[in-house]
Design an enzyme around this catalytic site. Sequence first.
Site, short mmCIF file in Angstrom:
data_model
loop_
_atom_site.label_atom_id
_atom_site.label_comp_id
_atom_site.label_asym_id
_atom_site.label_seq_id
_atom_site.Cartn_x
_atom_site.Cartn_y
_atom_site.Cartn_z
N GLY A 1 0.81 -1.23 0.00
CA GLY A 1 0.00 0.00 0.00
C GLY A 1 0.84 1.27 0.00
O GLY A 1 0.31 2.37 0.16
N LYS B 1 6.74 19.17 -4.93
CA LYS B 1 7.19 19.55 -3.59
C LYS B 1 8.41 20.47 -3.66
O LYS B 1 8.50 21.44 -2.90
CB LYS B 1 7.48 18.30 -2.76
CG LYS B 1 6.20 17.53 -2.46
CD LYS B 1 6.50 16.16 -1.91
CE LYS B 1 5.24 15.38 -1.60
NZ LYS B 1 5.51 13.96 -1.32
#
Length: 404
Positions: free
Chosen positions: A185, A203
């Site tokens: 995940g 970012k």
Amino acid sequence: MKRTHTVAILGHGVVGRGVCDLITNNQRELVHYLGCEVKIAHILDLRDFPDSPYGELVTHLFDDILLDESVETVIEAMGGSHPAYEYTQAALSAGKNVITSNKEVVANFGDKLVRLAAENGVSYRFEAAVGGGIPVIAPMLSSIRQNRILEVRGILNGTTNYILTKMFTYGDSFESALSDAQALGYAEKNPDADILGTDSARKIAILTALALDMLPSVDEIHTEGITGIRASDVRFAESIGHRIKLLGRCISNGGKPVVCVAPFLIPCESPLASVNGVYNAVEIVAEPLGNVMFYGQGAGAGATASAIVGDMIPIVTGGGYNPIVPGFNRAEHFIRAEFSTFSSRFYIAADERHRDELTVLLEAEPYSEEGGEVVYITKEMTEKEMDALTERFEGELLSKIRFI
Ligand SMILES: NC(=O)c1ccc[n+]([C@@H]2O[C@H](COP(=O)([O-])OP(=O)(O)OC[C@H]3O[C@@H](n4cnc5c(N)ncnc54)[C@H](OP(=O)(O)O)[C@@H]3O)[C@@H](O)[C@H]2O)c1
């Protein structure tokens, strides 16, 4: 004393639910620091959540939030550019503060939204958009702002760092490390934004705005992902006492920013080299401060919620302010051009049939020759010089990775 600060949350996914839990479970800490309780009035999502303890707060109508005058702060945790951008615009225009974890919106529209917030006397805050739970934006705006920032470099994406760590620790191939990350995940089914470097580019764009007062367009940032990293590159790095890490870098080059996202060879003794797994880190080099590094969990419900709720503190206790305005001016179109002046040493791997030609071009003897491959470590040269030298090998070099 004001008794309640009322919020609405857009999105009841990983982050949205994490914010609900933090506000609910840490109410005592919030009252202590904020001097008031925090109340969640609405949660916007596309679906219903009958099994969620917050299910009764869910609405499908953004107007329920926009028209509710008691809502002072909107927390945007939906993701994607649209309609997150339009909802943010509407909330700020209606005099509501907005806190977000959505780097896509901040990188693409941060300049407009910061201005809009200022015009409306409210805050637009985005600590959670870079480095998840790591406090990095707030220190860049306050405790280190008096310095001249020379460079910001960071491991800004946990998925790619997990993959590279797996390749280093277990000798996995990129493909096998990626499927492992997906099974756990850590990587999405469509992992492109992570592995191609786009997430890191968003970012570093935001960090560039804070460090060098210019917000670059993400598509102007030289961006390389990690899809071309081979297990043999990782082994080579180890053999010379280095690690390969995907870095976002913004460097002040006489005031003009050189901004890029690419894998770099980092010496083991550098603090960034020991950042492993899904962890993130941002290192800032500043005058006269020197080097500081922020390290921690770059994602996850609890960490990201911590950054979001932390953004509420100056809003509630400081009367709402927005100190970010100066840095959020869109940069001129020179970011890509500046990258051609960026200078580094390179690790080059190629098929042994190119040995003689490369030895002449790179003015370097092969560092090693093994298994039909020849490896070079070049002298320091600019991107422009490297491109000119290796133009004729377009698509044929097996590896070309910069040293930090
Ligand atoms: N997950 C992290 O650890 C993390 C860390 C830092 C930053 N972030 C950022 O935080 C944001 C949210 O991430 P997440 O992981 O929480 O995503 P997520 O689990 O997919 O949650 C997003 C939620 O918003 C809902 N949504 C999407 N579009 C909507 C719309 N137009 N109207 C109403 N609801 C809508 C989604 O519904 P559906 O599922 O039905 O589409 C989903 O329930 C993203 O910008 C992400 O990049 C995430």
